[in-house]
Design a protein around this motif. Structure first.
Motif, PDB file in Angstrom:
ATOM      1  N   THR A 158       0.871  -1.171   0.000  1.00 11.19           N
ATOM      2  CA  THR A 158       0.000   0.000   0.000  1.00 11.19           C
ATOM      3  C   THR A 158       0.905   1.217   0.000  1.00 11.19           C
ATOM      4  O   THR A 158       2.015   1.192   0.531  1.00 11.19           O
ATOM      5  N   PHE A 159       0.439   2.254  -0.625  1.00 11.19           N
ATOM      6  CA  PHE A 159       1.224   3.475  -0.715  1.00 11.19           C
ATOM      7  C   PHE A 159       0.440   4.607  -0.090  1.00 11.19           C
ATOM      8  O   PHE A 159      -0.327   5.295  -0.759  1.00 11.19           O
ATOM      9  N   THR A 160       0.619   4.738   1.214  1.00  9.66           N
ATOM     10  CA  THR A 160      -0.025   5.799   1.971  1.00  9.66           C
ATOM     11  C   THR A 160       1.037   6.476   2.814  1.00  9.66           C
ATOM     12  O   THR A 160       1.874   5.814   3.418  1.00  9.66           O
ATOM     13  N   LYS A 161       0.996   7.793   2.833  1.00 15.29           N
ATOM     14  CA  LYS A 161       1.944   8.527   3.681  1.00 15.29           C
ATOM     15  C   LYS A 161       1.303   9.813   4.141  1.00 15.29           C
ATOM     16  O   LYS A 161       0.362  10.318   3.524  1.00 15.29           O
ATOM     17  N   GLU A 162       1.818  10.331   5.229  1.00 17.06           N
ATOM     18  CA  GLU A 162       1.370  11.631   5.730  1.00 17.06           C
ATOM     19  C   GLU A 162       2.124  12.714   4.964  1.00 17.06           C
ATOM     20  O   GLU A 162       3.329  12.602   4.725  1.00 17.06           O
ATOM     21  N   VAL A 163       1.396  13.749   4.563  1.00 14.94           N
ATOM     22  CA  VAL A 163       2.028  14.886   3.896  1.00 14.94           C
ATOM     23  C   VAL A 163       2.015  16.085   4.835  1.00 14.94           C
ATOM     24  O   VAL A 163       1.125  16.220   5.667  1.00 14.94           O
ATOM     25  N   SER A 164       3.011  16.917   4.690  1.00 20.37           N
ATOM     26  CA  SER A 164       3.120  18.103   5.529  1.00 20.37           C
ATOM     27  C   SER A 164       2.470  19.290   4.843  1.00 20.37           C
ATOM     28  O   SER A 164       2.739  19.555   3.672  1.00 20.37           O
ATOM     29  N   VAL A 165       1.637  19.997   5.582  1.00 18.23           N
ATOM     30  CA  VAL A 165       1.046  21.234   5.091  1.00 18.23           C
ATOM     31  C   VAL A 165       1.922  22.374   5.596  1.00 18.23           C
ATOM     32  O   VAL A 165       2.074  22.564   6.798  1.00 18.23           O
ATOM     33  N   ARG A 166       2.514  23.087   4.642  1.00 22.71           N
ATOM     34  CA  ARG A 166       3.423  24.180   4.979  1.00 22.71           C
ATOM     35  C   ARG A 166       2.687  25.514   4.940  1.00 22.71           C
ATOM     36  O   ARG A 166       1.644  25.644   4.296  1.00 22.71           O
ATOM     37  N   TRP A 167       3.233  26.498   5.571  1.00 23.33           N
ATOM     38  CA  TRP A 167       2.669  27.846   5.546  1.00 23.33           C
ATOM     39  C   TRP A 167       2.512  28.326   4.106  1.00 23.33           C
ATOM     40  O   TRP A 167       1.501  28.903   3.717  1.00 23.33           O
ATOM     41  N   SER A 168       3.494  28.034   3.266  1.00 24.90           N
ATOM     42  CA  SER A 168       3.466  28.495   1.873  1.00 24.90           C
ATOM     43  C   SER A 168       2.390  27.788   1.039  1.00 24.90           C
ATOM     44  O   SER A 168       2.104  28.215  -0.087  1.00 24.90           O
ATOM     45  N   ASP A 169       1.785  26.737   1.570  1.00 28.53           N
ATOM     46  CA  ASP A 169       0.715  26.008   0.872  1.00 28.53           C
ATOM     47  C   ASP A 169      -0.647  26.673   1.035  1.00 28.53           C
ATOM     48  O   ASP A 169      -1.605  26.291   0.363  1.00 28.53           O
ATOM     49  N   LEU A 170      -0.734  27.644   1.928  1.00 30.68           N
ATOM     50  CA  LEU A 170      -2.026  28.249   2.247  1.00 30.68           C
ATOM     51  C   LEU A 170      -2.346  29.432   1.345  1.00 30.68           C
ATOM     52  O   LEU A 170      -1.455  30.134   0.872  1.00 30.68           O
TER      53      LEU A 170
END
Length: 145
Positions: free
Chosen positions: A3-15
């Motif tokens: 399975t290919f599942t991972k947590e991704v990081s939400v960065r300030w620059s993504d907002l």
């Protein structure tokens, strides 16, 4: 099957100015996850360069379900939705979910393998690409093209 599942990081620059993840970041999450999966399965950029082929996309679509904010835990999973026997054309489906397993977004991409010398669809598909695509998990609604 992996399975290919991972947590991704939400960065300030993504907002965006509304303090939720801007639309184009979803596509970036999907693109990064696809590259990581290929590398994990043994198909890295060096191999593609040496064999003169690489992935291309014909369509990329995201259906947005719930807002993603900076403190949201986001998990992305990727599966094959459709594929030809020779893996020359395929559809990948990315699901982004939160820690409650609520669906935040679905990204669907239709793609193929391109011969980087001829600048055309690779025909035949390099065997390593066929092998890698066959290792990827299939979606619940998988279809053979």
């Amino acid at each position: 099957m992996q399975t290919f599942t991972k947590e991704v990081s939400v960065r300030w620059s993504d907002l965006d100015p509304n303090f939720h993840v801007r639309h184009s970041v979803y596509y970036d999450f999907g693109a990064q996850h696809r590259v990581e999966i290929l590398e994990q399965l043994g198909l890295n950029m060096r191999i593609m360069q040496e064999n003169n082929f690489g992935p291309i996309l014909f369509r990329e679509e995201c259906i947005f379900r719930k807002e993603i904010r900076q403190n949201t835990k986001v998990f992305i999973s990727t599966k094959v939705g459709k594929i030809r026997d020779d893996a020359s054309r395929w559809t990948l489906v990315h699901e982004l979910k939160n820690e409650k397993e609520e669906l935040l977004a679905t990204i669907t991409v239709d793609g193929a393998w391109m011969d980087t010398k001829l600048r055309k669809i690779a025909n035949p598909t390099p065997q390593i690409a066929i092998d890698v695509m066959n290792l990827m998990p299939k979606s619940d609604h998988f279809t053979q093209l």
